[in-house]
Every structure is written in structure tokens, then in C-alpha cells.
Motif scaffolding. Sequence first.
Motif, PDB file in Angstrom:
ATOM      1  N   VAL A  13       0.855  -1.210   0.000  1.00 42.94           N
ATOM      2  CA  VAL A  13       0.000   0.000   0.000  1.00 42.94           C
ATOM      3  C   VAL A  13       0.887   1.254   0.000  1.00 42.94           C
ATOM      4  O   VAL A  13       0.510   2.299   0.527  1.00 42.94           O
ATOM      5  N   ALA A  14       2.097   1.119  -0.626  1.00 39.51           N
ATOM      6  CA  ALA A  14       3.107   2.177  -0.516  1.00 39.51           C
ATOM      7  C   ALA A  14       2.718   3.468  -1.227  1.00 39.51           C
ATOM      8  O   ALA A  14       3.212   4.534  -0.887  1.00 39.51           O
ATOM      9  N   ASP A  15       1.847   3.383  -2.236  1.00 41.05           N
ATOM     10  CA  ASP A  15       1.383   4.601  -2.909  1.00 41.05           C
ATOM     11  C   ASP A  15      -0.028   4.357  -3.458  1.00 41.05           C
ATOM     12  O   ASP A  15      -0.575   3.254  -3.311  1.00 41.05           O
ATOM     13  N   LEU A  16      -0.597   5.376  -4.100  1.00 38.26           N
ATOM     14  CA  LEU A  16      -1.997   5.257  -4.518  1.00 38.26           C
ATOM     15  C   LEU A  16      -2.190   4.161  -5.574  1.00 38.26           C
ATOM     16  O   LEU A  16      -3.212   3.468  -5.569  1.00 38.26           O
ATOM     17  N   ASP A  17      -1.194   3.974  -6.454  1.00 42.67           N
ATOM     18  CA  ASP A  17      -1.314   2.915  -7.465  1.00 42.67           C
ATOM     19  C   ASP A  17      -1.346   1.537  -6.818  1.00 42.67           C
ATOM     20  O   ASP A  17      -2.098   0.657  -7.237  1.00 42.67           O
ATOM     21  N   ARG A  18      -0.493   1.371  -5.815  1.00 41.81           N
ATOM     22  CA  ARG A  18      -0.467   0.056  -5.147  1.00 41.81           C
ATOM     23  C   ARG A  18      -1.750  -0.184  -4.350  1.00 41.81           C
ATOM     24  O   ARG A  18      -2.218  -1.308  -4.248  1.00 41.81           O
ATOM     25  N   ILE A  19      -2.296   0.883  -3.775  1.00 39.66           N
ATOM     26  CA  ILE A  19      -3.576   0.727  -3.063  1.00 39.66           C
ATOM     27  C   ILE A  19      -4.646   0.274  -4.067  1.00 39.66           C
ATOM     28  O   ILE A  19      -5.455  -0.617  -3.781  1.00 39.66           O
ATOM     29  N   LYS A  20      -4.591   0.853  -5.283  1.00 35.49           N
ATOM     30  CA  LYS A  20      -5.549   0.466  -6.318  1.00 35.49           C
ATOM     31  C   LYS A  20      -5.357  -1.002  -6.700  1.00 35.49           C
ATOM     32  O   LYS A  20      -6.325  -1.759  -6.851  1.00 35.49           O
ATOM     33  N   ASN A  21      -4.116  -1.409  -6.839  1.00 36.38           N
ATOM     34  CA  ASN A  21      -3.799  -2.804  -7.169  1.00 36.38           C
ATOM     35  C   ASN A  21      -4.343  -3.751  -6.088  1.00 36.38           C
ATOM     36  O   ASN A  21      -4.953  -4.785  -6.393  1.00 36.38           O
ATOM     37  N   ALA A  22      -4.170  -3.365  -4.825  1.00 35.38           N
ATOM     38  CA  ALA A  22      -4.679  -4.194  -3.723  1.00 35.38           C
ATOM     39  C   ALA A  22      -6.209  -4.208  -3.754  1.00 35.38           C
ATOM     40  O   ALA A  22      -6.843  -5.259  -3.580  1.00 35.38           O
ATOM     41  N   ALA A  23      -6.798  -3.055  -4.019  1.00 32.54           N
ATOM     42  CA  ALA A  23      -8.265  -2.957  -4.043  1.00 32.54           C
ATOM     43  C   ALA A  23      -8.850  -3.853  -5.137  1.00 32.54           C
ATOM     44  O   ALA A  23      -9.919  -4.445  -4.960  1.00 32.54           O
ATOM     45  N   GLU A  24      -8.129  -3.971  -6.268  1.00 33.95           N
ATOM     46  CA  GLU A  24      -8.575  -4.879  -7.353  1.00 33.95           C
ATOM     47  C   GLU A  24      -8.676  -6.310  -6.841  1.00 33.95           C
ATOM     48  O   GLU A  24      -9.609  -7.040  -7.164  1.00 33.95           O
ATOM     49  N   LYS A  25      -7.679  -6.715  -6.051  1.00 35.54           N
ATOM     50  CA  LYS A  25      -7.690  -8.076  -5.508  1.00 35.54           C
ATOM     51  C   LYS A  25      -8.879  -8.264  -4.572  1.00 35.54           C
ATOM     52  O   LYS A  25      -9.514  -9.308  -4.551  1.00 35.54           O
ATOM     53  N   VAL A  26      -9.190  -7.203  -3.813  1.00 34.21           N
ATOM     54  CA  VAL A  26     -10.321  -7.274  -2.889  1.00 34.21           C
ATOM     55  C   VAL A  26     -11.624  -7.390  -3.688  1.00 34.21           C
ATOM     56  O   VAL A  26     -12.486  -8.217  -3.388  1.00 34.21           O
ATOM     57  N   ARG A  27     -11.728  -6.553  -4.734  1.00 30.45           N
ATOM     58  CA  ARG A  27     -12.958  -6.580  -5.536  1.00 30.45           C
ATOM     59  C   ARG A  27     -13.200  -7.979  -6.098  1.00 30.45           C
ATOM     60  O   ARG A  27     -14.331  -8.467  -6.120  1.00 30.45           O
ATOM     61  N   ARG A  28     -12.125  -8.631  -6.560  1.00 32.02           N
ATOM     62  CA  ARG A  28     -12.278  -9.968  -7.130  1.00 32.02           C
ATOM     63  C   ARG A  28     -12.879 -10.936  -6.112  1.00 32.02           C
ATOM     64  O   ARG A  28     -13.736 -11.759  -6.433  1.00 32.02           O
ATOM     65  N   GLU A  29     -12.454 -10.827  -4.867  1.00 35.75           N
ATOM     66  CA  GLU A  29     -12.991 -11.736  -3.836  1.00 35.75           C
ATOM     67  C   GLU A  29     -14.442 -11.395  -3.512  1.00 35.75           C
ATOM     68  O   GLU A  29     -15.247 -12.286  -3.237  1.00 35.75           O
ATOM     69  N   VAL A  30     -14.783 -10.111  -3.557  1.00 30.51           N
ATOM     70  CA  VAL A  30     -16.183  -9.717  -3.340  1.00 30.51           C
ATOM     71  C   VAL A  30     -17.042 -10.323  -4.444  1.00 30.51           C
ATOM     72  O   VAL A  30     -18.124 -10.875  -4.190  1.00 30.51           O
ATOM     73  N   GLU A  31     -16.523 -10.262  -5.678  1.00 28.09           N
ATOM     74  CA  GLU A  31     -17.279 -10.823  -6.812  1.00 28.09           C
ATOM     75  C   GLU A  31     -17.441 -12.335  -6.688  1.00 28.09           C
ATOM     76  O   GLU A  31     -18.389 -12.908  -7.220  1.00 28.09           O
ATOM     77  N   LEU A 230       1.092 -14.600   0.623  1.00 32.55           N
ATOM     78  CA  LEU A 230       1.213 -14.545  -0.834  1.00 32.55           C
ATOM     79  C   LEU A 230       1.541 -13.135  -1.328  1.00 32.55           C
ATOM     80  O   LEU A 230       1.529 -12.186  -0.550  1.00 32.55           O
ATOM     81  N   SER A 231       1.860 -13.041  -2.611  1.00 31.51           N
ATOM     82  CA  SER A 231       2.359 -11.786  -3.167  1.00 31.51           C
ATOM     83  C   SER A 231       1.235 -10.846  -3.574  1.00 31.51           C
ATOM     84  O   SER A 231       0.263 -11.262  -4.204  1.00 31.51           O
ATOM     85  N   SER A 232       1.410  -9.548  -3.276  1.00 31.96           N
ATOM     86  CA  SER A 232       0.423  -8.598  -3.792  1.00 31.96           C
ATOM     87  C   SER A 232       0.781  -8.133  -5.190  1.00 31.96           C
ATOM     88  O   SER A 232       0.012  -7.427  -5.808  1.00 31.96           O
ATOM     89  N   PHE A 233       1.957  -8.526  -5.669  1.00 32.42           N
ATOM     90  CA  PHE A 233       2.384  -8.001  -6.970  1.00 32.42           C
ATOM     91  C   PHE A 233       2.255  -9.018  -8.091  1.00 32.42           C
ATOM     92  O   PHE A 233       2.650  -8.768  -9.206  1.00 32.42           O
ATOM     93  N   GLU A 234       1.724 -10.198  -7.786  1.00 30.97           N
ATOM     94  CA  GLU A 234       1.560 -11.202  -8.825  1.00 30.97           C
ATOM     95  C   GLU A 234       0.107 -11.605  -8.906  1.00 30.97           C
ATOM     96  O   GLU A 234      -0.650 -11.415  -7.965  1.00 30.97           O
ATOM     97  N   GLU A 235      -0.253 -12.200 -10.041  1.00 31.06           N
ATOM     98  CA  GLU A 235      -1.572 -12.805 -10.158  1.00 31.06           C
ATOM     99  C   GLU A 235      -1.614 -13.979  -9.177  1.00 31.06           C
ATOM    100  O   GLU A 235      -0.676 -14.784  -9.137  1.00 31.06           O
ATOM    101  N   THR A 236      -2.655 -14.067  -8.373  1.00 29.26           N
ATOM    102  CA  THR A 236      -2.689 -15.154  -7.400  1.00 29.26           C
ATOM    103  C   THR A 236      -3.976 -15.955  -7.538  1.00 29.26           C
ATOM    104  O   THR A 236      -5.024 -15.416  -7.893  1.00 29.26           O
TER     105      THR A 236
END
Length: 411
Positions: A13-31, A230-236
Motif C-alpha cells: 500500500v506504498a502509494d496510490l497505485d499500489r492501493i488500487k492494485n490491492a483494491a482490485e484483488k479485494v474486488r475480485r474476492e467480493v465478486e 502470498l504476493s500482492s504483486f503477482e496474479e494469485t
Amino acid sequence: MPVLVMKFGGTSVADLDRIKNAAEKVRREVERGYDVIVIVSAMSGKTNELVGWVTQTSHLYDAREYDAVVSSGENVTAGLMALTLQEMDVPARSWQGWQVPLKTSAVHAAARIEEIPRDNLDAKFAEGMKVAVVAGFQGIAPDGRITTLGRGGSDTTAVAFAAAFDAERCDIYTDVDGVYTTDPRIEDKARKLDKIAFEEMLELASLGAKVLQTRSVELAMRYKVRLRVLSSFEETGDNSGTLVCDEEEIMESNVVSGVAYVRDEAKMTLISVADRPGIAAAIFGPLAEAGVNVDMIIQNISEEGRTDMTFSCPVDQVARAEAAVNAAKEAGEINFHGLVADTDVAKVSVVGIGMRSHAGVASKMFKALSNEGINIKVITTSEIKVSVLIERKYMELAVQALHDAFELEKA
Ligand code: ADP
Ligand code: ASP
Ligand code: MG
């Protein structure tokens, strides 16, 4: 709805782009149908900066104000993560520790979680909230003051929420793609483990592998939380990362499963203390009261009723340790002829549950270190680990030599 806990560490969550990347992973689990509890750390480097501000302002700082300051990094990321999710049309809101409330003991900077009542979050999930973004690392003491859980504490926040909400799993997203045989930053031959037993992970964490806070592993073991790194920077996917699980779930494992290290240790020796009943209590009582985390202890062979007592502690506690033993000397509780502090040591440990049934691990370790010309200053062992103190400049070399000696690159 099944609940999933997802924790994102500082670099995730080091910057706004990474927060967005993390949020994408969260959205996928919500879906996929989960109610998600997201635990966030402060942006990388933030907590260190806040700690620095506190110590620059006040040398012997008030720990309650330390917690008030250093907990604030997580508040920022929790709010930003909730906003990012809202922008993606995911119903989300942020929660600071006290709002949940995450109730802790009153031991500031090292508080223990006592209770997480579910009512507030459950009520919001029932109203349609899909994601609760909770600020990690922080809680509220019985007297209403803000507390923090010790460095790396967001891992523990995550596991505690997973236990309290019967989560299907607790996923710890970080800057490596799992738990390795040793820190991959030091040994590039380190191998990722698909699974690791709770007990081994607990030992590795408490011996320095900072990928998980020790307390988080303890809680996961006690409450049978399925814990994954697990990694936040890879497809998981479902099989990514490392699962921390019961020993029975692991088919084969090496005698030694990992190497851990603590870089900044100190070794202190009290020269010539009286060798009498009660002496250890008279030394280590005041050290404990002063908040010194004593690790290894050795009492040397005594001569003419006197002995040398050696112990190790984190290097930043040396001044406090010296003050405590000197005060005990002045009060006449102990007597010694000298105090020698060696602030130039590191601790290196090998860990494995296979050691219970295999002899020879310690001797192999000592041989590997001696082949590199590394002198061992102190040794301790337990059922599933062997630790040594060595000169700090040999630490990386020692980790690599032990990784080679135990052939950890091979499964
Ligand atoms: P976060 O900010 O996500 O909590 P940390 O820095 O606390 O991340 O923990 C991840 C780091 O732990 C890795 O970058 C790695 O350098 C270190 N580490 C130490 N030992 C290990 C190990 N055995 N396996 C994986 N990572 C390890
Ligand atoms: N931000 C805190 C720390 O740096 C807690 C955490 O990230 O786990 O220690
Ligand atoms: Mg961490």
C-alpha cells in the motif's frame, strides 16, 4: 456470507497505485461472494518515520503518546483503501481500531488483543457493506487510550479478525510470494515452501523471520485459522503462496526447514558475580522490570564461589540493561567486577520439526560455520531449533553457508 480476511503490508500500500492494485484483488474476492475484512498497514516507511519523530521529540517518551502517534499511519491507508473501493463501486468503509472496537491490554507498544466484538461490523455487513477496511496494528486499552501491538502487528490484527469472524481463510499479502527457506533478500537460492507447519513458522518468526509477526502465528495455531502468505504483486489463485497449517497436512519435509536471523543483537557479560542461590533472580528480575527482552543466558563455570554470567538482548536495549544492573549493584542486590557489552553480534538459527527425530543437526551446523572461519560466541538449542551468536559481519555468510549445508534449495 462466507468471510475472507485479506491483509496488505506496507509495500503493498506504498502509494496510490499500489492501493488500487490491492483494491482490485479485494474486488475480485467480493465478486466471488465473500464479505471481506481488509486489514491495512501504514504505507511503507511511514511507521519508521513516526517512531523517529517520537524519539526525536522525547528521549524517555510516554508510551501512550508513542502509540497515539505511530498508530496514525494505518488510519491514512484505511481511509484511502475504503475510498478506492468506493470508486470501484464496492460498498466499503474504514474502521479504526477503537471504532470496532478491537480491545487490548494496556501494555503500550506491545499490547495483546483481548476481544473483538462482532456486532458493529456484522450490523454493517447485514446492511449491505461488502468490505470493512480495518486499520491494522492498533486497538484500545481498557482506559480508553489507543494502543499498538508491536512492530509487524497488522499480521496479528488480521489473524485475530479471521478467528473472531470465523473467516474461511486469512490471506497475508506482502512483497514476497510466500514463506521461503530463508530470507530471499539474503540468499537467492532460498526456496519457496508450499506449506509450513505452525510450529516451524512460530519458531522461524520468533527467531527473526519477519514475514509474519510471531503473535499472529500463535493465534492462528490456537484458533485453527487457515493462514496463507502470498504476493500482492503477482496474479494469485487458490494455490498461490504458502499455507501455514498443521503438521499432519504436510507429507514430506526436510530435517531442517529454514534458517532465520536477527541482525541487531548484543551480548552482555557480568564478570565475577557471587555464585549463590538467588543470584540469577537478582540479576534477571531487575532486567525484566526494566523491560529488557533477555534471550540467551549462560552461566560459566565458577571458581572460588564466583562466576561470569552472560546474556543476550536486542542491541537497542543495551543502555537500559546497563542501567538496570548498575542500579541493582548500587542497591547492594548484586555485586560484580565488570560489565562487558559486545554490541556487534547477530543471531542465526536453523529450525525444523525433523530435529525431534534426527540427531546431528547441531554438529553439522557448527561444522558449516567453522568451514567459513566463523567463530561461535553463544549456543542455545531447543527441541526444534539451534541458535548461535556470531560476529555481525558474518551474518549473511552464515545464513548462506547453513542454507547450503542443509541443502535447503532442494525439496
Ligand atoms: P509487510 O510490510 O508486507 O508486512 P514485511 O517486510 O514485514 O512485509 O515482511 C516481508 C519480508 O520478510 C520479506 O520482504 C523478506 O525480506 C522478509 N523475510 C524474512 N525471512 C523470510 C522468509 N523465511 N520467507 C519470506 N520472507 C522473509
Ligand atoms: N505499520 C506497523 C509496522 O511497521 C505494523 C505493520 O505493518 O504490521 O510495524
Ligand atoms: Mg510485516
